[in-house]
Design a protein around this motif. Sequence first.
Motif, PDB file in Angstrom:
ATOM      1  N   ILE A 132      30.102  39.445  24.868  1.00  0.00           N
ATOM      2  CA  ILE A 132      30.087  38.173  25.584  1.00  0.00           C
ATOM      3  C   ILE A 132      31.356  37.385  25.297  1.00  0.00           C
ATOM      4  CG2 ILE A 132      28.895  35.959  25.798  1.00  0.00           C
ATOM      5  CD1 ILE A 132      26.292  37.454  25.149  1.00  0.00           C
ATOM      6  N   PHE A 133      31.738  37.294  24.005  1.00  0.00           N
ATOM      7  CA  PHE A 133      32.956  36.572  23.642  1.00  0.00           C
ATOM      8  C   PHE A 133      34.166  37.147  24.375  1.00  0.00           C
ATOM      9  CE2 PHE A 133      31.067  35.649  19.182  1.00  0.00           C
ATOM     10  CZ  PHE A 133      30.181  34.773  19.763  1.00  0.00           C
ATOM     11  N   TRP A 134      34.282  38.472  24.335  1.00  0.00           N
ATOM     12  CA  TRP A 134      35.448  39.140  24.929  1.00  0.00           C
ATOM     13  C   TRP A 134      35.498  38.893  26.438  1.00  0.00           C
ATOM     14  CZ3 TRP A 134      35.705  43.385  28.361  1.00  0.00           C
ATOM     15  CH2 TRP A 134      36.992  43.908  28.539  1.00  0.00           C
ATOM     16  N   CYS A 135      34.344  39.013  27.102  1.00  0.00           N
ATOM     17  CA  CYS A 135      34.309  38.798  28.551  1.00  0.00           C
ATOM     18  C   CYS A 135      34.688  37.364  28.906  1.00  0.00           C
ATOM     19  CB  CYS A 135      32.918  39.120  29.093  1.00  0.00           C
ATOM     20  SG  CYS A 135      32.521  40.879  29.132  1.00  0.00           S
ATOM     21  N   LEU A 136      34.203  36.394  28.133  1.00  0.00           N
ATOM     22  CA  LEU A 136      34.528  35.000  28.413  1.00  0.00           C
ATOM     23  C   LEU A 136      36.023  34.740  28.258  1.00  0.00           C
ATOM     24  CD1 LEU A 136      31.531  33.159  26.691  1.00  0.00           C
ATOM     25  CD2 LEU A 136      31.950  33.429  29.143  1.00  0.00           C
ATOM     26  N   LEU A 137      36.639  35.363  27.260  1.00  0.00           N
ATOM     27  CA  LEU A 137      38.080  35.187  27.062  1.00  0.00           C
ATOM     28  C   LEU A 137      38.879  35.848  28.178  1.00  0.00           C
ATOM     29  CD1 LEU A 137      38.333  35.767  23.195  1.00  0.00           C
ATOM     30  CD2 LEU A 137      38.602  33.604  24.419  1.00  0.00           C
ATOM     31  N   VAL A 138      38.453  37.040  28.592  1.00  0.00           N
ATOM     32  CA  VAL A 138      39.163  37.752  29.659  1.00  0.00           C
ATOM     33  C   VAL A 138      38.991  37.038  30.996  1.00  0.00           C
ATOM     34  CG1 VAL A 138      39.250  39.904  30.981  1.00  0.00           C
ATOM     35  CG2 VAL A 138      39.041  39.982  28.495  1.00  0.00           C
ATOM     36  N   LEU A 139      37.792  36.521  31.256  1.00  0.00           N
ATOM     37  CA  LEU A 139      37.510  35.881  32.539  1.00  0.00           C
ATOM     38  C   LEU A 139      38.302  34.600  32.733  1.00  0.00           C
ATOM     39  CD1 LEU A 139      33.657  36.445  32.769  1.00  0.00           C
ATOM     40  CD2 LEU A 139      35.363  37.291  34.385  1.00  0.00           C
ATOM     41  N   ARG A 140      38.870  34.069  31.682  1.00  0.00           N
ATOM     42  CA  ARG A 140      39.717  32.894  31.835  1.00  0.00           C
ATOM     43  C   ARG A 140      40.937  33.188  32.707  1.00  0.00           C
ATOM     44  NH1 ARG A 140      41.919  32.998  27.444  1.00  0.00           N
ATOM     45  NH2 ARG A 140      43.201  31.140  27.707  1.00  0.00           N
ATOM     46  N   LYS A 141      41.422  34.450  32.653  1.00  0.00           N
ATOM     47  CA  LYS A 141      42.661  34.796  33.355  1.00  0.00           C
ATOM     48  C   LYS A 141      42.431  35.724  34.543  1.00  0.00           C
ATOM     49  CE  LYS A 141      45.593  34.197  29.267  1.00  0.00           C
ATOM     50  NZ  LYS A 141      46.594  34.839  28.367  1.00  0.00           N
ATOM     51  N   GLN A 142      41.502  36.660  34.405  1.00  0.00           N
ATOM     52  CA  GLN A 142      41.248  37.587  35.508  1.00  0.00           C
ATOM     53  C   GLN A 142      39.746  37.674  35.777  1.00  0.00           C
ATOM     54  OE1 GLN A 142      42.287  41.645  34.496  1.00  0.00           O
ATOM     55  NE2 GLN A 142      42.356  41.190  32.308  1.00  0.00           N
ATOM     56  N   LYS A 143      39.348  37.088  36.881  1.00  0.00           N
ATOM     57  CA  LYS A 143      37.938  37.013  37.235  1.00  0.00           C
ATOM     58  C   LYS A 143      37.583  38.188  38.143  1.00  0.00           C
ATOM     59  CE  LYS A 143      37.833  31.988  36.792  1.00  0.00           C
ATOM     60  NZ  LYS A 143      39.144  31.967  36.101  1.00  0.00           N
ATOM     61  N   THR A 144      37.087  39.263  37.541  1.00  0.00           N
ATOM     62  CA  THR A 144      36.728  40.461  38.277  1.00  0.00           C
ATOM     63  C   THR A 144      35.229  40.706  38.178  1.00  0.00           C
ATOM     64  OG1 THR A 144      37.091  41.886  36.348  1.00  0.00           O
ATOM     65  CG2 THR A 144      38.991  41.454  37.783  1.00  0.00           C
ATOM     66  N   ARG A 145      34.712  41.453  39.130  1.00  0.00           N
ATOM     67  CA  ARG A 145      33.278  41.721  39.159  1.00  0.00           C
ATOM     68  C   ARG A 145      32.851  42.575  37.972  1.00  0.00           C
ATOM     69  NH1 ARG A 145      32.307  43.131  45.612  1.00  0.00           N
ATOM     70  NH2 ARG A 145      32.864  41.030  46.406  1.00  0.00           N
ATOM     71  N   ILE A 146      33.705  43.495  37.543  1.00  0.00           N
ATOM     72  CA  ILE A 146      33.333  44.364  36.419  1.00  0.00           C
ATOM     73  C   ILE A 146      33.150  43.553  35.147  1.00  0.00           C
ATOM     74  CG2 ILE A 146      35.752  44.891  35.935  1.00  0.00           C
ATOM     75  CD1 ILE A 146      32.681  47.183  35.370  1.00  0.00           C
ATOM     76  N   HIS A 147      33.986  42.532  34.945  1.00  0.00           N
ATOM     77  CA  HIS A 147      33.841  41.705  33.748  1.00  0.00           C
ATOM     78  C   HIS A 147      32.606  40.818  33.838  1.00  0.00           C
ATOM     79  CE1 HIS A 147      38.245  42.659  33.319  1.00  0.00           C
ATOM     80  NE2 HIS A 147      37.809  42.886  32.095  1.00  0.00           N
ATOM     81  N   ILE A 148      32.276  40.352  35.041  1.00  0.00           N
ATOM     82  CA  ILE A 148      31.039  39.595  35.224  1.00  0.00           C
ATOM     83  C   ILE A 148      29.830  40.480  34.927  1.00  0.00           C
ATOM     84  CG2 ILE A 148      29.545  38.568  36.970  1.00  0.00           C
ATOM     85  CD1 ILE A 148      31.595  36.654  35.997  1.00  0.00           C
ATOM     86  N   ALA A 149      29.875  41.739  35.389  1.00  0.00           N
ATOM     87  CA  ALA A 149      28.780  42.672  35.119  1.00  0.00           C
ATOM     88  C   ALA A 149      28.647  42.943  33.626  1.00  0.00           C
ATOM     89  CB  ALA A 149      29.002  43.971  35.886  1.00  0.00           C
ATOM     90  N   LEU A 150      29.782  43.126  32.943  1.00  0.00           N
ATOM     91  CA  LEU A 150      29.742  43.349  31.500  1.00  0.00           C
ATOM     92  C   LEU A 150      29.209  42.126  30.762  1.00  0.00           C
ATOM     93  CD1 LEU A 150      33.128  45.235  30.953  1.00  0.00           C
ATOM     94  CD2 LEU A 150      30.818  46.199  30.851  1.00  0.00           C
TER      95      LEU A 150
END
Length: 287
Positions: A132-150
């Motif tokens: 969850i932490f990693w996805c939230l940090l990544v989603l700050r810059k690149q909002k992709t469906r795979i990261h939302i799914a993860l």
Amino acid sequence: ILGVAAFSSLKPAHLIQESDFLIYHSTLPSLHWQKGNWMPQLHSNFEFFSLHIQYALSFLWVGLPLLNKLPQFLFLMFLCLKISNVFTLMPFGRPYTAGLVSVLFFLGFRGVGIQTGMAMLDLVNLYFLFEIFWCLLVLRKQKTRIHIALLALGCVGCLGHKSFGAAVFVAAVGLVELNLLHFMGESLLRVFLPKKSWIPGLKLASLFAAIIALLWLPPLFRSWHYTGDPFYPVVAALTPVKCNAAVMGTKACGRLELVTQIMHDTLFQYGYGHDLISLVKTFFLVG
């Protein structure tokens, strides 16, 4: 440390702290696979927990029993990598050094050391929390469906493992928000509420909610169908249970109601008391 954990993971579960693995982590999924149905096993009150992680790993425990606790060890390795990834995304002068130090600190923590190589699933649950932490940090810059799914899968794995998973999740996300505000001057609200347009964020939030609903609604409906309480036994001490005697049977309903009454009676008996000093003492008890 990892070598000792790998050696221990090849041994059968036999220690007292591994009793949950034998009581329900592996036993309940195995019984359902063998019987070929999802009727509740009346001998276990853990039957109505959201056992997403257990069923996901059960094909290894049941189908390949020689693996013993190896799946848990593999999650420990993935957890070390995920912790390193989280800290390399933070604004430190030497991100890779920070990632390495964070892993060494993690492995040296006593609460982790007593679980490495064991059959418990707390480190597996911790992996999903750092996911969850990693996805939230990544989603700050690149909002992709795979990261939302993860992110959704991480929430399901983290929130479904323990009855207090929601409290741990809220506290952990709050710490991430404080760190982002302190080190980066940003907020998690940027993930779903960007400054330019709220429509893309709404689409990602809808995808996130759809995945959560797809994975969470079946166990909630199952608990409601058999016990009359969709959150049984997570909040059984706070809500009345109206068991479905026509489905479960009178004897089984009587057992559920008895267990619920025990939960009511013992809800506030854990720890030292209810005042502030007792609360502080409880943290030492848990530690």
